[in-house]
Design a protein around this motif. Structure first.
Motif, short mmCIF file in Angstrom:
data_model
loop_
_atom_site.label_atom_id
_atom_site.label_comp_id
_atom_site.label_asym_id
_atom_site.label_seq_id
_atom_site.Cartn_x
_atom_site.Cartn_y
_atom_site.Cartn_z
N GLU A 547 -27.56 -33.33 6.47
CA GLU A 547 -27.41 -34.98 6.81
C GLU A 547 -28.87 -35.48 7.39
OE1 GLU A 547 -23.87 -36.59 8.36
OE2 GLU A 547 -25.12 -38.33 8.94
N PRO A 548 -29.51 -34.70 8.36
CA PRO A 548 -30.74 -35.22 8.67
C PRO A 548 -31.70 -35.26 7.95
CG PRO A 548 -29.66 -33.65 10.42
CD PRO A 548 -28.82 -33.78 9.12
N LEU A 549 -31.77 -33.99 6.77
CA LEU A 549 -32.65 -33.93 5.81
C LEU A 549 -32.63 -35.14 4.87
CD1 LEU A 549 -34.69 -32.26 4.77
CD2 LEU A 549 -33.10 -30.91 3.47
N ALA A 550 -31.23 -35.48 4.45
CA ALA A 550 -31.25 -36.39 3.63
C ALA A 550 -31.50 -37.95 4.23
CB ALA A 550 -29.54 -36.71 3.24
N THR A 551 -31.34 -38.20 5.60
CA THR A 551 -31.67 -39.34 6.15
C THR A 551 -33.25 -39.35 6.12
OG1 THR A 551 -29.80 -39.08 7.71
CG2 THR A 551 -31.52 -40.57 8.26
N ALA A 552 -33.81 -38.29 6.45
CA ALA A 552 -35.26 -38.09 6.63
C ALA A 552 -36.04 -38.51 5.27
CB ALA A 552 -35.85 -36.78 7.07
N ALA A 553 -35.24 -38.02 4.36
CA ALA A 553 -35.61 -37.93 2.70
C ALA A 553 -35.69 -39.54 2.54
CB ALA A 553 -34.82 -37.40 1.92
N GLU A 554 -34.35 -40.30 2.80
CA GLU A 554 -34.33 -41.83 2.29
C GLU A 554 -35.38 -42.62 3.42
OE1 GLU A 554 -30.33 -42.96 3.23
OE2 GLU A 554 -30.90 -45.01 3.31
N LEU A 555 -35.62 -42.14 4.50
CA LEU A 555 -36.67 -42.93 5.40
C LEU A 555 -37.97 -42.56 4.73
CD1 LEU A 555 -35.13 -42.23 8.90
CD2 LEU A 555 -35.42 -44.49 7.82
N ALA A 556 -38.36 -41.62 4.29
CA ALA A 556 -39.49 -41.46 3.70
C ALA A 556 -39.81 -42.24 2.38
CB ALA A 556 -39.86 -39.89 3.55
N ALA A 557 -38.60 -42.14 1.74
CA ALA A 557 -38.56 -42.85 0.50
C ALA A 557 -38.88 -44.55 0.86
CB ALA A 557 -37.41 -42.76 -0.33
N ARG A 558 -37.99 -44.96 1.87
CA ARG A 558 -38.37 -46.33 2.15
C ARG A 558 -39.65 -46.73 2.65
NH1 ARG A 558 -33.65 -48.25 6.21
NH2 ARG A 558 -31.85 -47.56 4.99
N ALA A 559 -40.22 -45.73 3.45
CA ALA A 559 -41.49 -46.02 3.82
C ALA A 559 -42.46 -45.80 2.74
CB ALA A 559 -41.93 -44.74 4.92
N GLN A 560 -42.21 -45.10 1.67
CA GLN A 560 -43.14 -45.14 0.46
C GLN A 560 -43.04 -46.42 -0.19
OE1 GLN A 560 -45.31 -43.05 -0.52
NE2 GLN A 560 -44.76 -40.81 0.36
N VAL A 561 -41.69 -46.86 -0.32
CA VAL A 561 -41.52 -48.20 -0.80
C VAL A 561 -42.22 -49.44 -0.12
CG1 VAL A 561 -39.81 -49.95 -1.61
CG2 VAL A 561 -39.44 -47.63 -2.16
N ALA A 562 -42.15 -49.36 1.14
CA ALA A 562 -42.67 -50.35 2.18
C ALA A 562 -44.21 -50.31 1.86
CB ALA A 562 -42.09 -50.02 3.45
N TYR A 563 -44.62 -49.07 1.95
CA TYR A 563 -46.14 -48.95 1.47
C TYR A 563 -46.52 -49.64 0.31
CZ TYR A 563 -50.61 -47.00 1.25
OH TYR A 563 -51.97 -46.91 1.27
N ALA A 564 -45.84 -49.20 -0.62
CA ALA A 564 -46.18 -49.58 -1.96
C ALA A 564 -45.84 -51.04 -2.15
CB ALA A 564 -45.41 -48.66 -3.07
N THR A 565 -44.76 -51.73 -1.53
CA THR A 565 -44.55 -53.03 -1.84
C THR A 565 -45.20 -53.84 -0.97
OG1 THR A 565 -42.51 -52.88 -0.63
CG2 THR A 565 -42.08 -52.62 -3.01
N ALA A 566 -45.72 -53.43 0.16
CA ALA A 566 -46.41 -54.27 1.28
C ALA A 566 -47.34 -55.42 0.62
CB ALA A 566 -46.99 -53.44 2.18
N PRO A 567 -48.27 -54.84 -0.16
CA PRO A 567 -49.04 -55.86 -0.55
C PRO A 567 -48.45 -57.00 -1.67
CG PRO A 567 -49.94 -53.71 -1.53
CD PRO A 567 -48.41 -53.62 -0.66
#
Lengths: 643, 174
Positions: A547-567
């Motif tokens: 579960e922590p690994l899945a959560t970490a993966a989700e957070l990382a994905a969100r961070a990626q999306v946030a980084y990509a969509t921030a502009p």
């Protein structure tokens, strides 16, 4: 002395205005209780099914047409009106009319007629088109539009659920017919009227007027007489009763029946807005019967009132006229002289008011009153009398002036909105700039941290561990579950074993080999003995990381999306904002131009109205001087200033 | 004299303005230009609202709270306080005109803001006069599971006719 029969026949108008406010009332009627989205005849709105439609109604019922229209159009663009789409179109058309957008309203109703809509929606579209045509002074077109409403001229075919809407339509039909000179048909429309009980008096009054126009005087007088005596509740009902009695009084006075006319004037309230005209009429009814002493009673009451009232100005002439008829020439001379002074003063007052119009002070007053709907109107009515506001209430009583002021105030409102938006647009620009700056400052650090984060490698490691554990389980490899310390011990024992193997086979070496074998055995025993517990524990620990690994993966994905969509929070807005800023600026400038033009138009209207008054006062002044001269002649007295 | 004077008066007293069609409310060209301008500002207003919404309340975090009122004599609303996650986000005092708009079916957008995805506590406190004119304060709450799309909540005040009491609920729109 000319008599009343020389007067042109006055046109007695029907009641029920077709102003913007009256339209608002009609729309309210259509929406609340009898429209298509409500339970028929319950008088209570049914539940609003679309929140957006409810928002529109919230603005509309507060007479905030701009906000209501804007929200409705936005809701249509966003397809937020699943349940109320049809009635929203009608409401939009009606509100557009209320907001002075009759061209847009007309286009919308015509478009509705081309759609496949329910018959009652079509009927209402035709009704509004008839109304627009009538407001624009095209009664023939209005009649043509109303002719499309199936069964409008046949009361027996009125659907029960459409009773109130149909009554409103029939009222318009009567007005249109009267305007076209078809009194007999108007009588039919008003006779067939079947609406709310509270509005019955209006229909009856209009019926009376139509009957008079048709020449059915006796029937009309009978009907209006009844209306003029029935109990009235509320200011509107009182006003209508006064109007009925006044109209009847003057009609009979004109018809040469002063004795019959007199009681109708007496019925008009002394404190009401029509009391001046009623007092004047009462005096004339007496004077027509040579009862000059009695005529003086109402006229003297009128004589001391506010000189802006035309009835009062007439009383300034009528009172000395009555004294002269009674043989009191001296008093008549005094009063004619007073009248001349009063007319001259009124003329000067009008000149000053007309001059004040050029200074724009009236426009400032008209724009200063706050409030939407009708509230601003009452505020203006309360403005203290000053040079430039002395005739304001009288001016506002004219429909044309009122409508022109509404447009003026609408333009002021548009200007205020555009000013507010100009400020917002500037804020948007700053916001975008701040977002861009923040992104520029933080993006590299965030990118670095995201790059360091290798979720996939962790996942692979997890999978490897799971596979190793499975292999250990399959092969019962207890050694695979040794702790790190045990592994070290195990390796050391293996190294010792190798070194012991190299020693000669003597007793000392054998003792050492035995010891190493014992220690190895103890370790093996310990590892094998704990195998099941260790296996369970290892499984549990590995499962706990899923579960922590899945959560970490989700957070990382969100961070990626946030980084990509921030502009996206700042990119692409620059052009749009610049375009809007330019449009706001251009529209603001156009608003100023039209506001100035409309202010000029309102001023012209006010001027022409005041000039008309001035001409009347001048004419009264001439008459007063002429009457004074006549009275001097009758009295045989020397004129003032004569040698 | 009398004829002239009375003719003017009769004409005045019986031709009340505004009762018949008036084709000359303002010069046609000016009226047309004003209509065009109103249309342009309406359009501009919609576009600016859309921009504002995109910038300030993006769909992923947007939350809107509406208020509707369908009560007869059981409750006269004075004010509403709205709290999200124990923080007051709006206080609203109502005018008679607004209450009348509610009674006719109007719905007010009381609040628009942003919330992250996840669980949030929404609490509304209604203040007014209850049955028999007594001061009345009632609350309603909702545990909101905010997803990634916009959330729409409706505060509803209705008559609980069986008990002659008002009822306060918070409904989440899909």
């Amino acid at each position: 002395m000319p008599v009343l029969s020389h007067h042109p026949t006055p046109v007695i108008p029907p009641v029920r205005t077709f102003s913007r406010h009256a339209l608002w009332l009609a729309l309210c009627l259509a929406l609340s209780g009898y429209g298509s989205h409500v339970g028929a005849g319950t008088g209570k709105p049914s539940e609003v099914q679309d929140l957006a439609y409810g928002e529109v109604l919230f603005e509309f019922y507060q007479e905030r047409y701009f906000d209501a229209i804007s929200r409705l159009q936005q809701a249509q663009e966003r397809h937020e009106l699943d349940y109320h789409a049809g009635e929203a179109e009608l409401l939009l058309g009606g509100m557009s009319l209320s907001y002075g957008l009759d061209r847009a309203a007309s286009r919308l109703f015509h478009r509705l007629l081309n759609d496949d809509v329910r018959p009652e929606v079509r009927d209402r579209a035709w009704y509004y088109l008839g109304r627009i045509a009538f407001q624009k002074g095209r009664p023939a077109d209005a009649a043509a539009a109303l002719a499309h409403i199936d069964g409008l001229d046949d009361a027996s075919r009125t659907p029960r659920t459409q009773r109130m809407v149909r009554a409103e339509q029939r009222m318009l039909l009567g007005h249109v017919r009267l305007a076209r000179g078809d009194a007999a048909a108007a009588v039919r429309a008003f006779s067939d009227w079947d609406g709310a009980a509270g509005d019955r008096v209006y229909a009856d009054y209009n019926l009376g007027i139509a009957l008079l126009a048709q020449g059915e005087t006796d029937t009309a007088v009978q009907l209006l007489d009844r209306l003029g005596t029935q109990a009235a509740h509320g200011s509107e009902a009182h006003a209508l009763r006064d109007k009925t009695n006044l109209a009847l009084g003057y009609r009979l006075l004109q018809a040469g029946q002063p004795a019959r006319a007199r009681p109708y004037f007496d019925r008009v309230r002394l404190q009401g807005p029509l009391s001046g005209r009623a007092l004047l009429g009462a005096g004339w009814a007496d004077a027509e019967q040579q009862r000059y002493r009695e005529a003086l009673l109402p006229w003297l009451e009128l004589h001391g009132r506010d000189g802006r009232d035309l009835a009062v100005q007439e009383a300034w002439l009528a009172v000395p006229y009555a004294y002269a008829q009674l043989g009191a020439q001296g008093r008549a001379v005094e009063l004619y002289q007073e009248a001349i002074e009063a007319f001259a003063a009124e003329g000067r007052s009008l000149d000053t008011a007309i001059a004040a119009l050029d200074e724009g002070r009236l426009i400032d007053t008209l724009l200063a009153a706050e409030g939407t709907g009708r509230s601003w109107f009452w505020q203006i009515a309360q403005v203290p009398a000053a040079t430039h506001t002395r005739y304001l209430v009288d001016l506002l009583a004219t429909h044309r002036f009122q409508e022109a002021v509404k447009n003026l105030r609408d333009l002021k409102d548009l200007g205020d909105r555009l000013d507010a938006w100009a400020g917002s647009v500037e804020t948007f620009e700053h916001m975008i700039e701040a977002r861009r700056l923040r992104h520029t400052q933080h993006a590299p650090r965030l990118r670095g941290r995201l790059d360091d984060l290798d979720i996939d490698a962790t996942r692979t490691r997890h999978a490897q561990l799971a596979e190793e554990l499975a292999h250990i389980e399959r092969s019962n490899d207890a050694l695979g579950l040794m702790t790190a310390q045990e592994r070290t011990t195990w390796d050391r024992l293996a190294a010792i074993e190798a070194r012991l193997a190299a020693l000669p086979d003597d007793a000392r070496a054998q003792a050492l080999r035995d010891k190493q074998a014992r220690l190895r055995g103890v370790l093996l025993w310990q590892v094998h003995n704990d195998y099941k517990a260790r296996l369970h524990s290892a499984r549990k620990e590995l499962a706990a990381t899923v579960e922590p690994l899945a959560t970490a993966a989700e957070l990382a994905a969100r961070a990626q999306v946030a980084y990509a969509t921030a502009p996206a929070a700042f990119e692409g807005f620059d052009g749009r904002i610049a375009g809007l800023r330019e449009r706001v600026r251009a529209t603001r400038s156009e608003t100023d131009r039209l506001l100035a033009a409309q202010a000029q138009w309102v001023t012209r209207l006010a001027q022409s109205e005041l000039l008309l008054r001035k001409r009347r006062v001048d004419a009264y002044l001439v008459q007063a001087r002429f009457a004074l001269a006549q009275t001097y002649d009758q009295a045989g007295a020397p004129r003032a200033g004569a040698p | 004299m009398r004829g002239f004077v009375l003719a003017a008066l009769v004409g005045l007293s019986l031709s009340q303005p505004g009762l018949a069609a008036d084709p000359s409310d303002s010069p046609p060209s000016l009226d047309g230009q004003i209509q065009d301008l109103k249309q342009e500002v309406l359009k501009l207003n919609r576009e600016l609202f859309a921009l504002e919404e995109e910038l300030l309340y993006p769909a992923s975090t947007q939350v809107s709270v509406f208020l509707s009122l369908d009560v007869g004599g059981t409750f006269a609303l004075d004010s509403v306080q709205l709290k999200i996650d124990d923080k007051i986000v709006t206080n609203y005092l109502y005018t008679e005109r607004e209450l009348e708009a509610f009674r006719r079916g109007g719905v007010q957008r009381l609040y628009m803001g942003n919330l992250k995805a996840g669980r949030h506590e929404v609490v509304a406190l209604f203040v007014g006069q209850g049955p028999a004119g007594r001061d009345y304060r009632r609350g309603a709450n909702l545990a909101l599971d905010k997803g990634v799309g916009p959330a729409y909540l409706e505060l509803k005040i209705t008559d609980k006719t069986s008990k002659q009491q008002p009822e306060f609920v918070i409904k989440e729109w899909e």
